[in-house]
Scaffold this motif. Structure first.
Motif, PDB file in Angstrom:
ATOM      1  N   PRO A 158       0.787  -1.242   0.000  1.00  0.00           N
ATOM      2  CA  PRO A 158       0.000   0.000   0.000  1.00  0.00           C
ATOM      3  C   PRO A 158       0.813   1.283   0.000  1.00  0.00           C
ATOM      4  O   PRO A 158       0.280   2.338  -0.349  1.00  0.00           O
ATOM      5  N   THR A 159       2.093   1.247   0.387  1.00  0.00           N
ATOM      6  CA  THR A 159       2.859   2.500   0.470  1.00  0.00           C
ATOM      7  C   THR A 159       3.930   2.633  -0.600  1.00  0.00           C
ATOM      8  O   THR A 159       4.740   3.563  -0.553  1.00  0.00           O
ATOM      9  N   THR A 160       3.936   1.738  -1.588  1.00  0.00           N
ATOM     10  CA  THR A 160       4.947   1.816  -2.642  1.00  0.00           C
ATOM     11  C   THR A 160       4.864   3.153  -3.376  1.00  0.00           C
ATOM     12  O   THR A 160       3.801   3.572  -3.820  1.00  0.00           O
ATOM     13  N   GLY A 161       6.000   3.834  -3.479  1.00  0.00           N
ATOM     14  CA  GLY A 161       6.069   5.083  -4.234  1.00  0.00           C
ATOM     15  C   GLY A 161       5.623   6.323  -3.485  1.00  0.00           C
ATOM     16  O   GLY A 161       5.607   7.413  -4.063  1.00  0.00           O
ATOM     17  N   LEU A 162       5.289   6.190  -2.204  1.00  0.00           N
ATOM     18  CA  LEU A 162       4.813   7.347  -1.445  1.00  0.00           C
ATOM     19  C   LEU A 162       5.974   8.083  -0.774  1.00  0.00           C
ATOM     20  O   LEU A 162       6.995   7.487  -0.435  1.00  0.00           O
ATOM     21  N   ASP A 163       5.783   9.404  -0.556  1.00  0.00           N
ATOM     22  CA  ASP A 163       6.793  10.166   0.172  1.00  0.00           C
ATOM     23  C   ASP A 163       6.685   9.842   1.663  1.00  0.00           C
ATOM     24  O   ASP A 163       5.711   9.219   2.109  1.00  0.00           O
ATOM     25  N   PRO A 164       7.686  10.213   2.473  1.00  0.00           N
ATOM     26  CA  PRO A 164       7.692   9.815   3.884  1.00  0.00           C
ATOM     27  C   PRO A 164       6.451  10.245   4.665  1.00  0.00           C
ATOM     28  O   PRO A 164       5.944   9.480   5.489  1.00  0.00           O
ATOM     29  N   GLN A 165       5.946  11.474   4.442  1.00  0.00           N
ATOM     30  CA  GLN A 165       4.760  11.903   5.173  1.00  0.00           C
ATOM     31  C   GLN A 165       3.557  11.031   4.832  1.00  0.00           C
ATOM     32  O   GLN A 165       2.816  10.588   5.721  1.00  0.00           O
ATOM     33  N   ALA A 166       3.353  10.786   3.541  1.00  0.00           N
ATOM     34  CA  ALA A 166       2.216   9.977   3.118  1.00  0.00           C
ATOM     35  C   ALA A 166       2.344   8.545   3.644  1.00  0.00           C
ATOM     36  O   ALA A 166       1.352   7.916   4.024  1.00  0.00           O
ATOM     37  N   ARG A 167       3.571   8.031   3.679  1.00  0.00           N
ATOM     38  CA  ARG A 167       3.795   6.664   4.163  1.00  0.00           C
ATOM     39  C   ARG A 167       3.462   6.559   5.646  1.00  0.00           C
ATOM     40  O   ARG A 167       2.732   5.644   6.065  1.00  0.00           O
ATOM     41  N   ARG A 168       3.955   7.497   6.451  1.00  0.00           N
ATOM     42  CA  ARG A 168       3.662   7.470   7.882  1.00  0.00           C
ATOM     43  C   ARG A 168       2.163   7.665   8.132  1.00  0.00           C
ATOM     44  O   ARG A 168       1.588   7.061   9.040  1.00  0.00           O
ATOM     45  N   ASN A 169       1.521   8.519   7.334  1.00  0.00           N
ATOM     46  CA  ASN A 169       0.087   8.731   7.481  1.00  0.00           C
ATOM     47  C   ASN A 169      -0.684   7.440   7.216  1.00  0.00           C
ATOM     48  O   ASN A 169      -1.651   7.109   7.923  1.00  0.00           O
ATOM     49  N   LEU A 170      -0.232   6.695   6.208  1.00  0.00           N
ATOM     50  CA  LEU A 170      -0.902   5.438   5.887  1.00  0.00           C
ATOM     51  C   LEU A 170      -0.674   4.399   6.980  1.00  0.00           C
ATOM     52  O   LEU A 170      -1.564   3.598   7.278  1.00  0.00           O
ATOM     53  N   TRP A 171       0.498   4.409   7.588  1.00  0.00           N
ATOM     54  CA  TRP A 171       0.734   3.520   8.737  1.00  0.00           C
ATOM     55  C   TRP A 171      -0.288   3.796   9.832  1.00  0.00           C
ATOM     56  O   TRP A 171      -0.852   2.869  10.422  1.00  0.00           O
ATOM     57  N   ASP A 172      -0.500   5.081  10.133  1.00  0.00           N
ATOM     58  CA  ASP A 172      -1.468   5.441  11.175  1.00  0.00           C
ATOM     59  C   ASP A 172      -2.866   4.954  10.815  1.00  0.00           C
ATOM     60  O   ASP A 172      -3.619   4.478  11.676  1.00  0.00           O
ATOM     61  N   LEU A 173      -3.231   5.080   9.526  1.00  0.00           N
ATOM     62  CA  LEU A 173      -4.547   4.637   9.075  1.00  0.00           C
ATOM     63  C   LEU A 173      -4.702   3.132   9.250  1.00  0.00           C
ATOM     64  O   LEU A 173      -5.738   2.652   9.725  1.00  0.00           O
ATOM     65  N   ILE A 174      -3.673   2.374   8.884  1.00  0.00           N
ATOM     66  CA  ILE A 174      -3.734   0.913   9.010  1.00  0.00           C
ATOM     67  C   ILE A 174      -3.868   0.509  10.474  1.00  0.00           C
ATOM     68  O   ILE A 174      -4.652  -0.387  10.824  1.00  0.00           O
ATOM     69  N   THR A 188       4.462  -6.173   1.628  1.00  0.00           N
ATOM     70  CA  THR A 188       5.320  -5.001   1.468  1.00  0.00           C
ATOM     71  C   THR A 188       6.738  -5.448   1.174  1.00  0.00           C
ATOM     72  O   THR A 188       7.164  -6.531   1.605  1.00  0.00           O
ATOM     73  N   HIS A 189       7.457  -4.604   0.425  1.00  0.00           N
ATOM     74  CA  HIS A 189       8.887  -4.839   0.210  1.00  0.00           C
ATOM     75  C   HIS A 189       9.724  -3.999   1.171  1.00  0.00           C
ATOM     76  O   HIS A 189      10.950  -4.083   1.156  1.00  0.00           O
ATOM     77  N   TYR A 190       9.057  -3.190   2.005  1.00  0.00           N
ATOM     78  CA  TYR A 190       9.769  -2.344   2.965  1.00  0.00           C
ATOM     79  C   TYR A 190       9.838  -3.067   4.312  1.00  0.00           C
ATOM     80  O   TYR A 190       8.829  -3.187   5.014  1.00  0.00           O
ATOM     81  N   MET A 191      11.016  -3.531   4.674  1.00  0.00           N
ATOM     82  CA  MET A 191      11.143  -4.310   5.899  1.00  0.00           C
ATOM     83  C   MET A 191      10.932  -3.455   7.149  1.00  0.00           C
ATOM     84  O   MET A 191      10.433  -3.944   8.163  1.00  0.00           O
ATOM     85  N   ASP A 192      11.289  -2.149   7.081  1.00  0.00           N
ATOM     86  CA  ASP A 192      11.028  -1.289   8.224  1.00  0.00           C
ATOM     87  C   ASP A 192       9.521  -1.144   8.445  1.00  0.00           C
ATOM     88  O   ASP A 192       9.047  -1.090   9.577  1.00  0.00           O
ATOM     89  N   GLU A 193       8.767  -1.125   7.364  1.00  0.00           N
ATOM     90  CA  GLU A 193       7.309  -1.037   7.454  1.00  0.00           C
ATOM     91  C   GLU A 193       6.728  -2.280   8.131  1.00  0.00           C
ATOM     92  O   GLU A 193       5.881  -2.187   9.023  1.00  0.00           O
ATOM     93  N   ALA A 194       7.195  -3.443   7.703  1.00  0.00           N
ATOM     94  CA  ALA A 194       6.731  -4.696   8.309  1.00  0.00           C
ATOM     95  C   ALA A 194       7.100  -4.751   9.788  1.00  0.00           C
ATOM     96  O   ALA A 194       6.311  -5.198  10.628  1.00  0.00           O
ATOM     97  N   GLU A 195       8.300  -4.278  10.106  1.00  0.00           N
ATOM     98  CA  GLU A 195       8.762  -4.306  11.490  1.00  0.00           C
ATOM     99  C   GLU A 195       7.911  -3.410  12.382  1.00  0.00           C
ATOM    100  O   GLU A 195       7.585  -3.757  13.520  1.00  0.00           O
TER     101      GLU A 195
END
Length: 253
Positions: A158-174, A188-195
């Motif tokens: 869900p966060t592929t290609g997003l800038d850092p603000q948008a990515r963190r915002n989506l984390w909060d939404l999830i 996800t291919h972002y291991m920090d996101e999975a962590e």
């Protein structure tokens, strides 16, 4: 004790002589964020598409909230939400009209503005999907998974290609979606996101699950083997610096 909401037993998927999924078994617990991780071609998307009733399996068993995939796939469709890709939206309809359309397909009564509020998009109610920024498109895509009030939602990168603000915002939404009782399955291919997000992860490679546990447990197991990072681990990373300097506010047109 948490209830098992997805159960996969000895799942196989073959395309001719090629076996994409080789006897995968795992369980997802109700109310958790579960990550399915793996390199491209590992079999994770095929596995999810089978659970989502979008692809037929070769053999094995799948149960979703106690429903046998072989016996009642339409009943499974009623209790899950699947993130659509860009091609899934009619280009001439605005967001309110799209939500109304999908609600009609689900035979659900939905307040479009209230749903847009959950993803901070009320001010874009009359905008067409193609007019949204990348982060807005992803948030709207997640909103559409909630129309039928699902027990489980599936989010594919869900966060592929997003800038850092948008990515963190989506984390909060999830996190907020999970807090309201919905089980979330994410790739996800972002291991920090999975962590950060996932309660547990399964790592798939070459059609097999090669590890499954909480992120902390998997990291601890690696450290116990004597693994050492070449660079000292710090309490923050460059993305944290970026967010701290530029703020968490979304930068959207």
């Amino acid at each position: 004790m948490a209830k098992t909401i997805i159960q996969v037993k000895n799942l196989h998927k073959k395309y001719g002589d090629f076996e994409a999924v080789k006897g995968i078994s795992f369980e997802v617990m109700e109310g958790e964020i579960f990550g399915l991780l793996g390199p491209n071609g590992a079999g994770k998307s095929t596995t999810l598409e089978i659970i989502e009733t979008l692809r037929e399996k070769t053999s094995g068993e799948v149960y979703v909230d106690g429903i046998n995939l072989d016996h009642a796939p339409n009943d499974i469709k009623k209790i899950i939400g699947v993130q659509l890709q860009t091609s899934g939206y009619y280009p001439l309809l605005n967001l309110t009209e799209l939500i109304t359309l999908f609600a009609g397909l689900y035979n659900e009564e939905v307040d479009p503005l209230a749903l847009l509020d959950t993803v901070n998009l009320r001010d874009k109610a009359k905008a067409k999907f193609k007019e949204l920024s990348g982060g807005q498109k992803q948030r709207f895509s997640i909103a559409t998974t909630l129309i039928n009030r699902p027990r489980i939602i599936f989010l594919d990168e869900p966060t592929t290609g997003l800038d850092p603000q948008a990515r963190r915002n989506l984390w909060d939404l999830i996190r907020d979606i999970r807090k309201k009782g919905t089980t979330v399955i994410i790739t996800t291919h972002y291991m920090d996101e999975a962590e950060v997000l996932c309660d547990r992860v399964a790592i798939i490679d070459s059609g097999k699950i090669i590890a499954m546990n909480t992120p902390d447990k998997l990291i601890d197991e690696l450290v116990e083997t004597g693994f050492e990072k070449a660079k000292e681990v710090k309490q923050a990373n460059l993305e944290d610096v970026f967010i701290s300097l530029t703020g968490r506010a979304l930068r959207e047109e």
